[in-house]
Each structure stands twice: as C-alpha cells, then as structure tokens.
Design a protein around this motif. Structure first.
Motif, PDB file in Angstrom:
ATOM      1  N   TYR A   1       9.807 -20.233  10.572  1.00  0.00           N
ATOM      2  CA  TYR A   1      10.945 -19.363  10.272  1.00  0.00           C
ATOM      3  C   TYR A   1      11.073 -18.255  11.322  1.00  0.00           C
ATOM      4  O   TYR A   1      10.093 -17.911  12.002  1.00  0.00           O
ATOM      5  N   PRO A   2      12.270 -17.674  11.459  1.00  0.00           N
ATOM      6  CA  PRO A   2      12.505 -16.673  12.515  1.00  0.00           C
ATOM      7  C   PRO A   2      11.530 -15.495  12.520  1.00  0.00           C
ATOM      8  O   PRO A   2      11.177 -14.991  13.590  1.00  0.00           O
ATOM      9  N   HIS A   3      11.070 -15.059  11.332  1.00  0.00           N
ATOM     10  CA  HIS A   3      10.194 -13.886  11.295  1.00  0.00           C
ATOM     11  C   HIS A   3       8.825 -14.140  11.944  1.00  0.00           C
ATOM     12  O   HIS A   3       8.066 -13.213  12.201  1.00  0.00           O
ATOM     13  N   GLU A   4       8.524 -15.401  12.213  1.00  0.00           N
ATOM     14  CA  GLU A   4       7.239 -15.745  12.824  1.00  0.00           C
ATOM     15  C   GLU A   4       7.269 -15.676  14.356  1.00  0.00           C
ATOM     16  O   GLU A   4       6.265 -15.962  15.002  1.00  0.00           O
ATOM     17  N   PHE A   5       8.431 -15.276  14.917  1.00  0.00           N
ATOM     18  CA  PHE A   5       8.582 -15.301  16.369  1.00  0.00           C
ATOM     19  C   PHE A   5       8.836 -13.918  16.946  1.00  0.00           C
ATOM     20  O   PHE A   5       9.296 -13.007  16.255  1.00  0.00           O
ATOM     21  N   SER A   6       8.559 -13.785  18.230  1.00  0.00           N
ATOM     22  CA  SER A   6       8.866 -12.549  18.960  1.00  0.00           C
ATOM     23  C   SER A   6      10.360 -12.518  19.285  1.00  0.00           C
ATOM     24  O   SER A   6      11.075 -13.510  19.111  1.00  0.00           O
ATOM     25  N   GLY A   7      10.822 -11.389  19.806  1.00  0.00           N
ATOM     26  CA  GLY A   7      12.235 -11.256  20.155  1.00  0.00           C
ATOM     27  C   GLY A   7      12.670 -12.252  21.216  1.00  0.00           C
ATOM     28  O   GLY A   7      13.747 -12.854  21.123  1.00  0.00           O
ATOM     29  N   GLY A   8      11.820 -12.449  22.228  1.00  0.00           N
ATOM     30  CA  GLY A   8      12.159 -13.397  23.283  1.00  0.00           C
ATOM     31  C   GLY A   8      12.244 -14.827  22.772  1.00  0.00           C
ATOM     32  O   GLY A   8      13.135 -15.593  23.161  1.00  0.00           O
ATOM     33  N   GLN A   9      11.325 -15.202  21.881  1.00  0.00           N
ATOM     34  CA  GLN A   9      11.363 -16.547  21.309  1.00  0.00           C
ATOM     35  C   GLN A   9      12.589 -16.738  20.423  1.00  0.00           C
ATOM     36  O   GLN A   9      13.203 -17.808  20.414  1.00  0.00           O
ATOM     37  N   ARG A  10      12.949 -15.699  19.690  1.00  0.00           N
ATOM     38  CA  ARG A  10      14.158 -15.791  18.848  1.00  0.00           C
ATOM     39  C   ARG A  10      15.405 -15.988  19.703  1.00  0.00           C
ATOM     40  O   ARG A  10      16.301 -16.745  19.333  1.00  0.00           O
ATOM     41  N   GLN A  11      15.450 -15.287  20.839  1.00  0.00           N
ATOM     42  CA  GLN A  11      16.626 -15.458  21.684  1.00  0.00           C
ATOM     43  C   GLN A  11      16.671 -16.861  22.279  1.00  0.00           C
ATOM     44  O   GLN A  11      17.749 -17.430  22.472  1.00  0.00           O
ATOM     45  N   ARG A  12      15.503 -17.459  22.529  1.00  0.00           N
ATOM     46  CA  ARG A  12      15.459 -18.856  22.986  1.00  0.00           C
ATOM     47  C   ARG A  12      16.012 -19.785  21.907  1.00  0.00           C
ATOM     48  O   ARG A  12      16.678 -20.777  22.212  1.00  0.00           O
ATOM     49  N   ILE A  13      15.722 -19.463  20.639  1.00  0.00           N
ATOM     50  CA  ILE A  13      16.274 -20.256  19.529  1.00  0.00           C
ATOM     51  C   ILE A  13      17.793 -20.149  19.522  1.00  0.00           C
ATOM     52  O   ILE A  13      18.515 -21.137  19.344  1.00  0.00           O
ATOM     53  N   GLY A  14      18.295 -18.916  19.723  1.00  0.00           N
ATOM     54  CA  GLY A  14      19.744 -18.718  19.771  1.00  0.00           C
ATOM     55  C   GLY A  14      20.390 -19.469  20.918  1.00  0.00           C
ATOM     56  O   GLY A  14      21.487 -20.028  20.770  1.00  0.00           O
ATOM     57  N   ILE A  15      19.717 -19.511  22.056  1.00  0.00           N
ATOM     58  CA  ILE A  15      20.243 -20.252  23.214  1.00  0.00           C
ATOM     59  C   ILE A  15      20.238 -21.748  22.923  1.00  0.00           C
ATOM     60  O   ILE A  15      21.198 -22.460  23.231  1.00  0.00           O
ATOM     61  N   ALA A  16      19.163 -22.236  22.303  1.00  0.00           N
ATOM     62  CA  ALA A  16      19.086 -23.658  21.955  1.00  0.00           C
ATOM     63  C   ALA A  16      20.196 -24.038  20.977  1.00  0.00           C
ATOM     64  O   ALA A  16      20.798 -25.113  21.094  1.00  0.00           O
ATOM     65  N   ARG A  17      20.478 -23.167  20.021  1.00  0.00           N
ATOM     66  CA  ARG A  17      21.562 -23.425  19.061  1.00  0.00           C
ATOM     67  C   ARG A  17      22.903 -23.522  19.778  1.00  0.00           C
ATOM     68  O   ARG A  17      23.730 -24.394  19.460  1.00  0.00           O
ATOM     69  N   ALA A  18      23.129 -22.637  20.755  1.00  0.00           N
ATOM     70  CA  ALA A  18      24.385 -22.669  21.507  1.00  0.00           C
ATOM     71  C   ALA A  18      24.491 -23.931  22.361  1.00  0.00           C
ATOM     72  O   ALA A  18      25.572 -24.521  22.493  1.00  0.00           O
ATOM     73  N   LEU A  19      23.366 -24.384  22.916  1.00  0.00           N
ATOM     74  CA  LEU A  19      23.379 -25.550  23.792  1.00  0.00           C
ATOM     75  C   LEU A  19      23.532 -26.863  23.033  1.00  0.00           C
ATOM     76  O   LEU A  19      23.935 -27.872  23.613  1.00  0.00           O
ATOM     77  N   ALA A  20      23.193 -26.853  21.753  1.00  0.00           N
ATOM     78  CA  ALA A  20      23.133 -28.100  20.972  1.00  0.00           C
ATOM     79  C   ALA A  20      24.456 -28.862  20.947  1.00  0.00           C
ATOM     80  O   ALA A  20      24.464 -30.082  20.795  1.00  0.00           O
ATOM     81  N   LEU A  21      25.564 -28.153  21.103  1.00  0.00           N
ATOM     82  CA  LEU A  21      26.875 -28.814  21.065  1.00  0.00           C
ATOM     83  C   LEU A  21      27.383 -29.167  22.456  1.00  0.00           C
ATOM     84  O   LEU A  21      28.532 -29.552  22.625  1.00  0.00           O
ATOM     85  N   GLU A  22      26.518 -29.019  23.458  1.00  0.00           N
ATOM     86  CA  GLU A  22      26.848 -29.321  24.854  1.00  0.00           C
ATOM     87  C   GLU A  22      28.116 -28.595  25.305  1.00  0.00           C
ATOM     88  O   GLU A  22      29.096 -29.210  25.722  1.00  0.00           O
ATOM     89  N   PRO A  23      28.114 -27.253  25.233  1.00  0.00           N
ATOM     90  CA  PRO A  23      29.306 -26.485  25.616  1.00  0.00           C
ATOM     91  C   PRO A  23      29.518 -26.479  27.122  1.00  0.00           C
ATOM     92  O   PRO A  23      28.598 -26.747  27.904  1.00  0.00           O
ATOM     93  N   LYS A  24      30.729 -26.152  27.517  1.00  0.00           N
ATOM     94  CA  LYS A  24      31.048 -25.972  28.934  1.00  0.00           C
ATOM     95  C   LYS A  24      31.052 -24.490  29.300  1.00  0.00           C
ATOM     96  O   LYS A  24      30.840 -24.129  30.455  1.00  0.00           O
ATOM     97  N   LEU A  25      31.311 -23.641  28.285  1.00  0.00           N
ATOM     98  CA  LEU A  25      31.369 -22.194  28.514  1.00  0.00           C
ATOM     99  C   LEU A  25      30.535 -21.493  27.445  1.00  0.00           C
ATOM    100  O   LEU A  25      30.668 -21.783  26.254  1.00  0.00           O
ATOM    101  N   ILE A  26      29.672 -20.575  27.871  1.00  0.00           N
ATOM    102  CA  ILE A  26      28.879 -19.774  26.935  1.00  0.00           C
ATOM    103  C   ILE A  26      29.192 -18.297  27.156  1.00  0.00           C
ATOM    104  O   ILE A  26      29.156 -17.814  28.294  1.00  0.00           O
ATOM    105  N   ILE A  27      29.519 -17.605  26.078  1.00  0.00           N
ATOM    106  CA  ILE A  27      29.743 -16.167  26.118  1.00  0.00           C
ATOM    107  C   ILE A  27      28.465 -15.501  25.622  1.00  0.00           C
ATOM    108  O   ILE A  27      28.093 -15.654  24.458  1.00  0.00           O
TER     109      ILE A  27
END
Length: 325
Positions: A150-176
């Motif tokens: 779960y998210p509470h088990e991770f550091s801030g940097g690891q959580r942001q990696r999770i957020g990036i992975a979530r954004a990448l999962a749909l194979e976007p062309k543009l990321i804000i």
C-alpha cells in the motif's frame, strides 16, 4: 498542426466569485487570462512562474479538471474544447497527468497493483492487466514484490514512481507533470527527473513540465513558457532564456536562482510594488505594477506576444529599449 501535438490559443480559465444568499456571481478570478503556446512531439515545455500565476490551472484545464472559460485547445487536428464528454474520454489515454503531491494523489486503500491497474480496466480491458502493471513497474524502477503493498509503505520518491507508472499505463503521447518533484528531497528530485527524461526518449513522450524551481526546469525543458498572473510573458528555447532573458520579469526570475559559488554571484533584480489580485488585474500589462520600465502605455494597453527571433517570443512594449535591440 501537423508538427504540433498540442496547440493552445487564447486559453482562459476563470473561477466565479459568488456572494449573497442566492450565490450570485459578482466577478471572476482570472487564473489564466488568454495564453497561447504549442507543444511539439517529443518536446518538453517548461511552464514556470511565481505561485498563483496560473501554471497548475493551465495543466488541469487541458485534462478538463478545471473549467475552460474561453479559448481553443487542439490535440493534433482535434479541438478538445468542442468535444463532448464521451468524445473527450476516448482521448484520455493520450493525455495523462502526474500530480504534485505523491502522498494525496494515491488512494491509501488500494495496493500498487490496483492503483496502476485501475485505468487499464477501462481503456485496455482486453489485455492482461497484471502483466501490464508489472511492465510499467519495471519501467519506473519499482520491484515486483511491491505489487501488493500500500502507498503508506513507500517513500515520497517511490510514490511518485507509482504515479508515473499509472500515467504511463495507458501509453500516452503527452504527459502534464504538475510540479512532480517539488515535494521530494533534492537527491530524489534528480532521480525522478532523470527517470522522466529516460522514459521520454524510450517512449517518445511529450511533456508539459510545470514547476517553480528554475534550476529543475532548465535541466529538462526544450522550451520554457514564463507566466505571470495568468498571462505569458516570454517563450524561449531553454538555453537562450537562461543566457539572454529579455522580459524584465524573466530577468528577475533568472537572477533569483541560487548560485552555490559566492565568487559567481551577480546582482539580483529585486521586484518591488504590489502583486495585483487576479480578481481585479490591471487593464494593461499585468506586470506593470512591479516593472521599473512601466509607463502609461504599459498601464493602458496589454502587450501581445511578438517574435524576437526564431522561437523566442516576448510580450513587452519596451523589450527592444530594455535590451538595447
């Protein structure tokens, strides 16, 4: 539009101010007040300015998290502002967002696998969700054993990696990316920035990178858009902006960047005067109340973006005189 993935024309994001028992609209907070810029495929646009200048409102408006009052937004040849909600939903996989706070942007009741896999259930439902989740975890430097944590088990940097992975999962062309590293330690910021740059090359991504840290923006951006009180002051290739800023506001921002070597510290351009309210902003140039070069023309007429040379644009009546051009 063929060479532009995104084109923004005179975008305005206003928030109504309501008063009284009937909640009558008595005015508007002009968070974004007519901005124009574009993004090329594979390019990173840095969006910078002081807090409250409209950076985040711009990013959220592009994915319909903030209401667009007026203006046009084109994604290739499609006008996003004219699409219905269902039509826009079909384009959501192409335009994704990474949020500023990695602590509040993740659901604490969901595991890493569920967080990354949730958008896949709607947009890639015919594919193996677990396999895709593991693929994007690996891409962003997350180990497979994190899948059921779960998210509470991770550091801030690891959580942001999770957020990036979530954004990448749909194979976007543009990321804000809305200030994706501002809540992280400096050493972790560098890791996340380098990860984003590696992913950009590997996946041919385009970024709109929103930040107030000019040092970070310089490292990742191809071009930079400087905003002040909802308006664009200057647009320039990154290296040129830092070596030769033309707008007085940009000059002040650049001079405020901390330099660790005391022998190289230059004179700072300290801004004076009052910051106007976005509820009642100046008629002319928004920066006129704090600009030492401002005159009656600046206070009465709003400058438009004009080209200095190449891709360098500036909105200032007196930029030639200021820079002796």
């Amino acid at each position: 539009m063929g060479d532009k993935i995104l084109k923004i024309e005179d975008l305005k994001v206003y928030f109504p101010v309501k008063k009284g028992m009937l909640k009558k609209t008595v005015g508007y907070i002009k968070a974004v007040d007519g901005i124009t810029f574009d993004v090329k495929p594979g390019e990173t646009i840095g969006l910078v300015g002081e807090s409250g200048c409209g950076k985040t409102s711009t990013g959220k408006a592009l994915v319909r998290l903030s209401p667009i009052h007026d203006g046009k937004v084109y994604y290739y040849d499609k006008s996003l502002t004219e699409l219905s909600e269902n039509e826009f939903n079909s384009l959501r996989p192409d335009i994704q967002m990474i949020f500023q706070d990695p602590f509040s942007s993740l659901d604490p009741r969901m595991t890493v696998g569920e967080i990354i896999g949730e958008p896949l259930k709607f947009h890639r439902k015919d594919e193996d969700t677990t396999e895709l989740v593991l693929k994007y975890m690996k891409l962003t430097g997350l180990r497979e054993e994190f899948l059921k944590r779960y998210p509470h088990e991770f550091s801030g940097g690891q959580r942001q990696r999770i957020g990036i992975a979530r954004a990448l999962a749909l194979e976007p062309k543009l990321i804000i990316a809305d200030e994706p590293v501002s809540a992280l330690d400096v050493s972790i910021q560098a890791q996340i920035i380098n990860l984003m740059m590696e992913l950009q090359k590997e996946l041919n991504l385009s970024y709109i990178f929103i930040a107030h840290d000019l040092s970070v923006v310089k490292h990742i951006s191809d071009r930079i858009v400087v905003m002040y009180l909802g308006n664009v002051m200057e647009i320039s290739p990154s290296k040129k902006l830092y070596s030769e800023p033309f707008h007085p506001y940009t000059q002040s921002l650049i001079s405020s960047i901390p330099i660790p070597d005391p022998r190289k510290r230059g004179k700072k351009e300290v801004l004076e005067g009052e910051i106007p309210s976005p509820l009642n902003s100046p008629v002319g140039c928004k920066f006129s109340t704090r600009c030492k070069y401002a005159d009656d023309l600046c206070r009465e007429k709003r400058p438009v973006l004009e080209t200095v040379e190449g891709e360098h644009q500036i909105a200032c009546h007196h930029w030639r005189k200021i820079n002796k051009k």
